[in-house]
Each structure stands twice: as C-alpha cells, then as structure tokens.
Design an enzyme around this catalytic site. Structure first.
Site, PDB file in Angstrom:
ATOM      1  N   MET A 108       1.440  -0.776   4.539  1.00  0.00           N
ATOM      2  CA  MET A 108       2.418   0.214   4.969  1.00  0.00           C
ATOM      3  C   MET A 108       1.670   1.422   5.514  1.00  0.00           C
ATOM      4  SD  MET A 108       5.149  -1.534   4.103  1.00  0.00           S
ATOM      5  CE  MET A 108       6.503  -0.387   4.242  1.00  0.00           C
ATOM      6  N   THR A 124       0.838  -1.192   0.000  1.00  0.00           N
ATOM      7  CA  THR A 124       0.000   0.000   0.000  1.00  0.00           C
ATOM      8  C   THR A 124       0.873   1.243   0.000  1.00  0.00           C
ATOM      9  OG1 THR A 124      -0.056   0.278   2.400  1.00  0.00           O
ATOM     10  CG2 THR A 124      -1.701  -1.199   1.431  1.00  0.00           C
ATOM     11  N   ASP A 125       0.252   2.367  -0.307  1.00  0.00           N
ATOM     12  CA  ASP A 125       0.868   3.639   0.026  1.00  0.00           C
ATOM     13  C   ASP A 125       0.796   3.787   1.539  1.00  0.00           C
ATOM     14  OD1 ASP A 125       2.041   6.144  -0.190  1.00  0.00           O
ATOM     15  OD2 ASP A 125       0.769   6.757  -1.864  1.00  0.00           O
ATOM     16  N   TRP A 126       1.503   4.750   2.082  1.00  0.00           N
ATOM     17  CA  TRP A 126       1.662   4.830   3.536  1.00  0.00           C
ATOM     18  C   TRP A 126       0.359   5.275   4.208  1.00  0.00           C
ATOM     19  CZ3 TRP A 126       5.085   2.534   1.322  1.00  0.00           C
ATOM     20  CH2 TRP A 126       6.357   2.242   1.814  1.00  0.00           C
TER      21      TRP A 126
END
Length: 953
Positions: A742, A711-713
């Site tokens: 993430m 994932t993106d953060w």
C-alpha cells in the site's frame, strides 16, 4: 447491549459511556468532586474553548456532525452557573490570539498559547465562585513525537502560573487533562489542586462524558493504562528514544511497571492500574486453587462500602521466581470490571487463568529449553488488588522442575551486539518488589538467517494454465480449487494484485485510504471484488468530507478496563463501516507505550501487552458482528514517530516475544484478527514489511494466522539486515508474505515502479510466492461485505443502512472517474450538476504530481441582475476556492482554479453549487506543471546520499 439497527443516539450513548469509563481520577480532596447542582464555577484555560476530541493524523481526521466540548456540556446541562465575566475576558483575549492549526500534515502545535492570569482576576473570580475547573490541553499525533520540554510533556510557565494562582485562591480546584498522552505530573505535589483527572481525548461525546463524571452521575472507574513516574528521565527508555538512526532497547522487557515495580517503585507517582472513585470498595479473595502447571482459579468478592454507586476493577498479577532467566516483579494476568454496585452491593468475580501467561521466553538456553516458553522451577505467587502496587497475595504454588510450555523457532533475534537489563537481588533487602538492582547481560544474537528459512520453506503452485473460465465464485461455491483458479492468472496479474491502490481510490467508497483485490480490469474479469479500507482507530476518516462518528482515543478506551463496553462500541463502528460500504478499519492501533514521548501513544492502548491484546480483541469482536474487520497495527515495535521510516529498533527476541508481540498474539488467537498492517521501520535491521521471521515464521507459522498482511502507506523493505531499505523493493515484501503493498496510484501500470517483474525474471522471487499472497488476498476478500456486494447480493441490514444515509453521502457514491494522463483532459459539462444544493464529485486518477488547473467557462442564465450565484471547489476535504458570479454575468466568464498534487495517485474534485442559474462549458483539467521528473531525481539523490552515509552496523 449490541446494536440491532442503525440508531445514532444509541451510538452516541455508547461512546459517551466509554469515554466516561476511561476517565481516571487521580486525586480528590476537600470534597472537590462531584460538583453540586447550582454551584458557581470558574473555568480557566483556553482549552475550554477548544476541546481536543482526538489526536492528529490518520487516527484523528474524522469529519463529524458535532463535537461536544467540556464547556459546551456544562453550559448545555443548565446545572451550573459559569462565571460569565471570566469567560468574557478569555473571549476578548482569544480574538487577538486565535487557534493555531499549523500548516499542513502533522504540523499542528502540541499546545496552544495560554492566557496569562493576574492575581486580581483570579481573586475576583474566587469571590464569585464555589469551585474552579482548570483545563489543560495537548494534542498528539502521527509523524511527530512528544518532547521533554514546556508545551509538550512539560507544562509551560504560563500554565504553571495559572495553576499556582488558581490553587491559591480556590480551595476546590479540579484540573482536567484533555490530552492524548500522559504528561509530567510533578505540579500536583507543588500546587496541590483538590482534584486531578485525566479526561483524555474523548471523541465527539467527550465533553458530555466529562460532565457525567464531574456531576457525579457517573462515578469515575477508569484506571491508568500506564505508570506515571516522577520525571521523564526515570523511564528506562529515556536514553534511547528519539534517535535519528537507531534505538537500542537496553531496558529489554522491563517496560513500564515491569521496570518500576522490579527496580524502583519509589520513582512512581501513580502506579499502573491506579484510579479513584467517588465511593470505596472492599475486595476479598474467597477461593483459590492451583493446577500447576496448567492454570489457577480464584474468586474475588467486591463490596461497595461507600455512599455512592460505582464500578471497581479487579486486577490479578503474577510473580514468578527469578530462576536462570530473571523476571519482572509483577506481570498482569487478568482483570475484570464489576457491574454498577449500589452502596452495600456485592459481586463475585471469577478468574480462570492459564499459567502460560506467566511463562518466560528463553532466547539464551539458560533454562535448558532455548527458543521456548518456560515456567522455571520455584515458587509462584498470585496477587489481587486495585492496581499493581496495592495488589496483595491471593495464593501461591511451587513447581518442582522447569516446564517447557511451548517450543518455538528462533525468530527476529538481533544481529547487533548489546547488553540488556536483568535483575540482580539486593543483598540488604528481603526478596520482593523493589528488591533488585539493575545488572547487565549480553543479548543473544541471531544464529539462523531468515533467508535460509525462506529457502527451506518455499511454496509450490500450479503452472500458468491460461483462462479456463473459472471465477472466484466457483472457488467459493466449491466447483474448483483456489490453486486451479489462480493458475489462470498471468504473472503480471499476480503482480498487480499485490499492489493496493489509493488514497481516495475511485474504485471504493470516496475519500477512504485504499482499495485492494480486483483493482485491474483483468482481475475484475475473474470475479475478484475490490475491498476498501479506511483510517482509523478513532473513527472513520473519509477525506472527501463525508461525516462519521468520532470515538474516544485508544488510551481512553484502555483505561476503561472494560472489554464488554469496547466490544459494544466497536459493534456500532462496525455497523457504520458497513453503512459506508467500507470493509476494513485500519485499526486498532496496538503498539506498546515504551515511552510517554511517543506521539502516537494516544492511538495505542497501554504499556502492558495483556491489556493491549484484550482491548484489541474486544474491538475486533465488535467489528466482526457486522462482517467487517480491523487491520491491527503497527506490527511491530512502532514506538517512535520521529523518522519512523528509517530508525532501527534494536531489541532482544525475548523482549519482542514477551512485550511487543504478545498483544498482537492475543488479538490473533483470541480476537481472530483477519488483517495485519506492518510498520514503516526496521527491527533488528530488517524492515518489518519484508521480515520473513515476523510475517511468515511467527505470525503465520506459530500463531496460525490465515488472513492478509498489508504495508503501511508507502513503506520500504530490504533483503537482509545491513542493507538499505527501498520503496521499490516489493519483492522482499511478497517473499515475507506481506501480501499488499500500500499504496499505488495504478496497479496495472506499476505506478510506483516496484521490482516485482524484475525480481521474477532474476529469480529473486518465485511465481509460487506471488500465488501465495494472491490466495491470502482472495480468501480475505471472501470474508468481507464486498464479496456479496460484488454478486449483487444485498442483505436486509445493507438495505436498511443504505436508506439511513444522508443525501450528501449518496451523492458521493456517484463519483465520475477521470484519468489525467495527458496535458489536457476535457470533461463533459453535462456531467456537472449545477443546480441548487447539488454536488458533483470527480474521482481523478493521475500518475503526475505538481500543479493542475480546473478550467471552465460559466455564465448566468435568466437571473435577476443582483442575483449571487456561488459555487465551491474542493480538493478532497479541503476547500480550494469559492467562485461567485452575479445575474449580470450573462457573457461567458473564464474560471481557473489551481490544485496542488503532493502525491501521485487519486484525489476527489468536488463542485458544490449553492444556487441554481449557472451554465457551464469548456470544462477541462490541465496539467500546468509536472513535478514528477524533479521528484524522481530528488528521490534518487536522497537514496544515493543515504547509501553513502549508511552505517554498516
């Protein structure tokens, strides 16, 4: 030429060449350029004193040794005489108008206040100079979009006045656009400067690259990676961009030149692929053959017919019959760039083009092949030229019947009804470009639910077997299978493995974005290494302050149209990652420039998916030369930064397949991508981090991707279209094969309170799905440098690169781990090196947010009374406080430094001592104010409000 050993000068030279080849010359009249040695120059615009090396956010936060701006390069070259009196006026004005850096993340203004000019000042400068350079600057960035207003996409009144005055008094005025994105260009016709160049954001060598082009040492060879229309309202996305809820992409696949060349070429100021040179070229198609429906071959001979050496880009386009589906008038099929041709020199470029690149995706069934790529019956034309507008016919062929190129399964189709654009022939114009009027048709809707597909294809795994003594090394060396190895892991181990940790995790290189793999003691005990990943596409971001090389931005590199040069540059980037013990670069960014207002366009490549895919593949090839890789992002349709966690992209399956996914497919199939990052937001109602159709059906099923997805953060997911997204719904991510969530402060304790354990207990998630993600992660780790490093195996390259690190870099590897899990944590003062020039780094992990105090007592020991004994305290890359004692402070002096923690997780606390002579005691970290409970309450209240206001559609 690819690197064979660490050579910063050669790295800088490659970046300088790449930035220069990305510069696009749009206009060059009255012999304005190149400049002649010895000429007197007047520089206008405050951007001459602040060069934008990159945009902001994760794609721009690179700590560099130096940045060469345009003015710097001109001065240092010694080849020109800069107007000192004019510079003095600017410098005096800047004292009262300092640079505005904004306050915090993504808050830097997109432009800086411009100095007003007087007629007299410009007139006097013109009398003393041979030419003028006008510099206009814009930043760009993550988490905010461009706007159709002055100071953003439009010029301000002061900038317009500057252009009006300078162009009036200087016949030779060159305007340099130091921007990340394209801006409104109507002023070119209004003020008629002699020359106009997009110099983009060229990284730390950007100013030198501009010097090379201005001086004529390099003839400009950049070509536009985007169409430039006359007005922002002319872009078909304008009416459905910037919403706070959803963007219904009614323009469908007609993005950029696909729209303009089909419906309204007259609205374009500068067409896709356009760019001028200091010389001229002739292009002749010297052979053409078609082997329909497989491929076409052609050869194009390029001759330099001018007086200067230069490079030319040959672009090949295809024009397909409209058929039952409707098509863009032209689509880019291939491109090649010549070597440097001297006057009179020639080169023959050979193209072998698969006709599958001309296929259309039928999401309606009108061709007779629903959910398939098809070549419809009719006449096809192949065109060659210097840009999309000027390309002329190279050959043609006819298909007697429609051919199915590849059958697929419906995936990611919209659930919300809307009408999409399609061409309808004009009755009063012969067939050709611009010969169509806009018509509408209903976009086909979803007929098969992703949940049903998941249930049909549930994986299986071996039952839990307990610890059998197998290590991951046994899998790598063939003594056991991956399934037998993973059968040893408890459910809680598998849950922990899908939780990536960060930011600035102490388990990997200090200051980088995240850690994944063996992030708990139990996982580490099974021999699973910890991999590290770092932002970003414009250079390595290390928030602890470690320096790295800043690269030209993505758009600049795309405008080079040079795959070989991109590969060379990212081979250097790969070596630099290897040097810093970083396994993955979070990039390249690959999203399509649907609108010039997307704030993150600077980080991405182009409006065209083929150019995007080829640039990304080239960069991946470069990274792979040194065993590291890139995490291609953001998958998919991240075309807006405003409220990017929430705004739904409503788009047809055909547009997704032909435009928004095509570049990623090229990166996977041709660039052999090993890692993918999903986006923050939803597409057709389903957040991409939990989108089974996207991550399992298309990526792994159709494209045969075998790597890892993260994932993106701090990303959300939902279970089905129409349901709200949640940061805790990690089970939906695992079901979709988004392997890494993430980012978490601590995987073992489930610091983000995800739903994995409850989903297992309730049957919403199976152990086999967790095992599947664990296998993806482990196989990925086996391809990375962290794997041999975990075994103590150092290559000759690793040893050489470690020797090349500076002393500061080495000190950061000795970070002391500290866990702040109670109100007060004492620290051993002996761990802090209080000698001259020494830095001590504490890698702090905490589940709390709020205010933390570093408390200590210090005194001077055996120092002259007037001695100054300073030390500095940094939180990550930011200086928090400088403390100075004197030699007279022989009694214990209490010192308290407050730190603000916006997020739970990890941060680096650095103490740097400029002088020796201090003694420390009673060092501790104190949790002065814990805001965690208030934060959780606020989150719950916000979620409740969102659910109460949610639109069921």
């Amino acid at each position: 030429m690819h690197p064979s050993h660490w050579d910063p000068a050669a790295y800088a030279a490659a970046a300088r060449r790449a930035a220069a080849e990305g510069i696009v010359l749009l206009k060059n009249d009255r012999e304005a350029l190149p400049l002649r040695d010895g000429e007197r120059l007047s520089l206008f615009g405050r951007a001459q004193f602040h060069y934008y090396k990159s945009g902001t956010g994760s794609g721009g936060c690179v700590n560099t040794d130096y940045v060469v701006g345009i003015r710097d390069a001109l001065e240092q070259s010694g080849r020109y005489r800069l107007n000192a009196a004019l510079s003095a006026v600017y410098e005096a004005w800047l004292e009262d108008h300092p640079f505005d850096a904004g306050q915090g993340w993504a808050s830097e203004p997109w432009f800086q206040e411009e100095m007003p000019l007087t007629e007299e000042l410009v007139r006097r400068a013109a009398e003393e100079s041979d030419a003028a350079l006008v510099l206009i600057g814009r930043t760009a960035g993550e988490d905010q979009d461009n706007r159709a207003e002055p100071g953003s996409f439009l010029l301000t009144d002061t900038e317009r006045d500057m252009l009006r005055l300078v162009c009036r008094h200087f016949p030779r005025t060159a305007v340099l656009l130091n921007t990340g994105n394209i801006v409104d260009m109507r002023w070119v016709r209004e003020f008629d400067p002699a020359a106009v160049l997009y110099v983009w954001q060229g990284g730390q060598e950007g100013g030198n690259a501009v010097l090379d082009v201005l001086s004529g040492d390099v003839s400009p060879s950049g070509r536009l990676a985007d169409s430039v229309a006359e007005r922002i309202e002319d872009w078909p996305s304008f009416g459905s961009f910037g919403s706070k809820t959803e963007n219904v992409q009614t323009e469908d696949l007609y993005v950029g030149y696909r729209y303009f060349e089909t419906f309204c070429p007259e609205k374009v100021l500068y067409p896709f692929g356009f760019g001028l040179s200091y010389t001229s070229f002739r292009m002749d198609v010297t052979s053409f053959s078609a082997r329909a429906p497989e491929s076409v071959s052609l050869a194009v001979t390029v001759r330099n017919t001018g007086a200067a050496a230069g490079k030319q880009v040959v672009q090949i386009y295809g024009s397909a019959p409209q058929g039952a589906l409707g098509k863009p008038a032209r689509v880019l099929l291939a491109f090649l760039k010549t070597a440097l041709l001297v006057p009179g020199g020639t080169e023959v470029l050979h193209f072998e083009i698969p006709l599958s690149l001309l296929a259309s995706y039928d999401d309606s069934g009108r061709s007779g092949f629903r959910s398939s790529w098809v070549l419809e019956a009719g006449e096809y034309r192949i065109l060659a030229g210097a840009d999309v507008r000027s390309a002329v016919e190279a050959g043609r062929f006819t298909l007697a019947e429609t051919v199915c190129v590849r059958s697929c399964e419906e995936a990611m189709a919209p659930v919300q009804a809307f009408d999409r654009l399609r061409p309808e022939p004009r009755k009063d114009v012969r067939a050709g470009e611009g010969a169509f009027v806009p018509a509408r048709e209903p976009a086909p809707l979803q007929t098969v639910s992703p949940q049903e597909k998941r249930l049909r294809h549930l994986p299986s795994c071996l039952p839990y077997a307990g610890d059998q003594g197998w290590k991951l090394r046994d899998v790598a060396e063939g003594r056991t299978t991956m399934q037998d190895f993973l059968a040893q892991l408890r459910d809680e181990d598998l849950c922990a493995m899908v939780r990536g940790e960060g930011m600035c995790s102490p388990k990997v290189t200090p200051g980088i974005a995240g850690a994944f793999g063996g992030v708990t003691e139990r996982l580490k005990g099974f021999g699973i290494p910890v991999g590290g990943c770092s932002d970003g596409p414009s250079g390595i971001r290390m928030d602890c302050g470690t320096h790295a090389f800043s690269l030209p931005n993505g758009t600049c590199l795309a405008c080079s149209f040079n795959e070989e040069l991109n590969e060379e540059l990212f081979a250097w980037e790969g070596m630099e990652l290897r040097r810093n013990r970083i396994d993955c670069l979070l990039g390249p960014g690959m999203n399509i420039h649907r609108s010039p207002l997307n704030g993150r366009n600077f980080e991405y490549f182009s409006e065209d998916p083929l150019l995007t895919g080829r640039m990304a593949a080239a960069q991946l090839h470069g990274l792979h030369r040194f065993g590291v890789t890139g995490v291609i992002k953001h998958f998919c349709a991240n075309t807006q930064e405003t409220l990017r966690h929430h705004v739904n992209a409503v788009v047809s399956e055909r547009a997704l397949r032909e435009v928004y996914l095509r570049g990623f497919e090229i990166a996977v199939r041709e660039g052999h991508a090993r890692a993918v990052m999903s986006t923050y937001g939803p597409v057709n109602g389903i957040w991409t981090s939990g989108n089974y159709d996207l991550l399992t059906g298309i990526l792994r099923g159709e494209w045969r991707f075998e790597g890892v997805v993260m994932t993106d953060w701090w990303a959300m997911a939902n279970d089905a279209a129409g349901l709200p997204g949640s940061y805790q719904n990690v089970s939906a991510q695992v079901r979709a094969q988004n392997d890494l969530n993430m980012v978490n402060a601590d995987a073992a304790s489930n610091s983000n309170a995800d739903d994995l354990e409850s989903a297992l207990a309730e049957g919403r998630l199976t152990r086999a799905e967790l095992v599947r993600s664990a296998e993806n992660i482990c196989r990925f780790l086996l391809t990375l440098p962290c794997w041999p490093h975990s075994l103590g195996q150092e290559s000759d390259l690793d040893r050489e690169l470690q020797k090349s690190l500076s002393r500061e870099d080495l000190s950061l590897r000795d970070a002391v781990p500290v866990v702040l899990d109670r109100p007060e944590v004492p620290l051993d003062a002996a761990l802090i090196r209080a000698q001259r020039g020494e830095t001590t780094v504490l890698a702090v992990t905490t589940p709390h947010r709020g205010t933390v105090r570093l408390e200590l007592e210090a005194r001077a020991v055996n120092q002259p009374l007037m001695a100054q004994l300073p030390f500095s305290v940094f939180q990550d890359r930011d200086l928090v406080r400088e403390v100075t004692l004197t030699g007279a402070d022989t009694a214990w002096v209490p010192v308290s430094v407050e730190l603000q923690l916006c997020y739970t997780g990890n941060f680096l606390l650095k103490l740097y001592f400029a002088q020796s002579g201090l003694e420390l005691r009673n060092v501790r970290l104190v949790l002065a104010e814990d805001l965690e409970e208030q934060f959780r309450e606020a989150q719950a209240a916000r979620r409740a409000g969102e659910e109460g206001n949610a639109d069921p559609a």
